[in-house]
Design an enzyme around this catalytic site. Structure first.
Site, short mmCIF file in Angstrom:
data_model
loop_
_atom_site.label_atom_id
_atom_site.label_comp_id
_atom_site.label_asym_id
_atom_site.label_seq_id
_atom_site.Cartn_x
_atom_site.Cartn_y
_atom_site.Cartn_z
N GLN A 120 -4.02 -1.86 9.84
CA GLN A 120 -4.00 -3.18 9.19
C GLN A 120 -4.64 -4.23 10.12
O GLN A 120 -4.26 -4.38 11.27
CB GLN A 120 -2.55 -3.59 8.85
CG GLN A 120 -2.44 -4.89 8.09
CD GLN A 120 -3.08 -4.86 6.70
OE1 GLN A 120 -2.95 -3.89 5.96
NE2 GLN A 120 -3.79 -5.92 6.36
N ASP A 150 -10.89 3.28 4.80
CA ASP A 150 -11.22 1.87 4.57
C ASP A 150 -12.56 1.49 5.19
O ASP A 150 -12.88 0.30 5.30
CB ASP A 150 -10.10 0.96 5.11
CG ASP A 150 -10.15 -0.44 4.49
OD1 ASP A 150 -10.82 -0.62 3.45
OD2 ASP A 150 -9.52 -1.35 5.05
N LYS A 201 0.84 -1.21 0.00
CA LYS A 201 0.00 0.00 0.00
C LYS A 201 0.87 1.26 0.00
O LYS A 201 0.61 2.21 -0.73
CB LYS A 201 -0.95 -0.02 1.21
CG LYS A 201 -2.05 -1.07 1.06
CD LYS A 201 -2.72 -1.44 2.37
CE LYS A 201 -3.69 -2.61 2.13
NZ LYS A 201 -4.19 -3.21 3.38
#
Ligand code: NAP
Length: 282
Positions: free
Chosen positions: A99, A122, A55
């Protein structure tokens, strides 16, 4: 191998998304802004470390900024919240990605919910999830959004179709079910306690596999002409779908790798650029 099966190429879709960002990033630069994604990795899980690195590298390739926060596995929930609060307060950071998964002793929900909604690129906060459920999220979760982007890119209709999603995780199975529902599909969400899973999948016009088990979806489960989307990513670049076995029955299918994965990353970059533009009302 069926010659008629359409291979849904994630690199093509991701390339189109990234290309559309180039002029937007240049325009932000004129305002002195470089879109910045902060990633937080807790612990030393090698797969998570790889995802975070990918990413960050994707940001750099597009001329975006990435900040990598790496914390030891012994990090407490409070320490993680403190890091998130710092990133929330930093005007140079536009998107925050924690994450998943974090070590078990950490309250992951509390950590996700500590992310400011305007930086929740996200869609992991409770509010972001709810906005997605209502169909007006600025930033739906990236993998679900990537799945819809692939279907849209290839003009594969969702309206009136029976979509069967296998998996109900908060970052993938549930939000993609809601997004398909909002796109007027008739959605069945399956999970580990679902009875007669194979029979349900056999009725699907669209199958989304989000199970976390290599080659879980069998060729014999796929109705002729079904669209098969494999969101899985297991050790050794293996998806949740038995690709070769599903290919003959499917009318369209995503490969692994080069399917949902690259579109997920492109979507994350897009959401970060969106967030940077919103910061200055561009
Ligand atoms: P997860 O949190 O482990 O959830 C897995 C889901 O699968 C759960 O809802 C579970 O049901 C269900 N399941 C497990 N065994 C099953 C069975 N035998 N029959 C039916 N359902 C079953 O995983 P996740 O985070 O959603 O990830 C799913 C997959 O997507 C993984 O391969 C992951 O690597 C991949 N992924 C890919 C991307 C990408 O960018 N491509 C991003 C995120 C995740 P219960 O709820 O009943 O336990």
């Amino acid at each position: 191998m069926s010659t008629e099966t359409l291979i849904l190429d994630g690199n093509t879709v991701a390339g189109a998304i990234k290309q559309s960002l180039e002029t937007r990033i240049a325009r932000l630069a004129e305002h002195g802004i470089t879109p910045c994604l902060a990633t937080i990795l807790v612990g030393d899980d090698p797969s998570s470390a790889t995802y975070v690195r990918m990413k960050g590298n994707a940001c750099k390739r597009l001329g975006m900024q990435s900040v990598r926060i790496e914390l030891p596995a012994s990090t407490t929930t409070d320490q993680l919240l403190e890091e998130i609060h710092k990133l929330n307060a930093d005007p140079l950071v536009h998107g925050i990605l924690l994450q998943h998964p974090v070590p078990h002793h950490i309250d992951e929900r509390a950590a996700f919910d500590a992310i400011a909604i305007e930086k929740d690129v996200d869609g992991v906060t409770t509010l972001g999830f709810a906005q997605n459920a209502f169909g007006f999220a600025n930033y739906p979760s990236c993998t679900p959004a990537a799945i819809l982007a692939i279907l849209q890119h290839y003009n594969l209709p969702m309206e009136g179709k029976h979509a069967v999603v296998i998996g109900r995780s908060p970052i993938l199975g549930k939000p993609v079910s809601l997004m398909l529902l909002n796109a007027n599909a008739t959605v069945t969400t399956c999970h580990s306690k679902t009875a007669n899973l194979e029979e349900i999948v056999r009725q699907a016009d669209i199958v989304v596999a989000a199970v976390g088990k290599p080659k879980f979806v069998q060729g014999s489960w796929i109705k002729a002409g079904a669209v098969v989307i494999d969101a899985g990513y297991n050790k050794g670049n293996i998806g949740d779908v038995d690709y070769e076995a599903c290919l003959p029955n499917a009318s369209a299918i995503t490969p692994v790798p080069a399917g949902v994965g690259p579109v997920t990353i492109a979507t994350l970059l897009k959401h970060t650029v969106d967030a940077a533009e919103r910061q200055i009302n561009l």
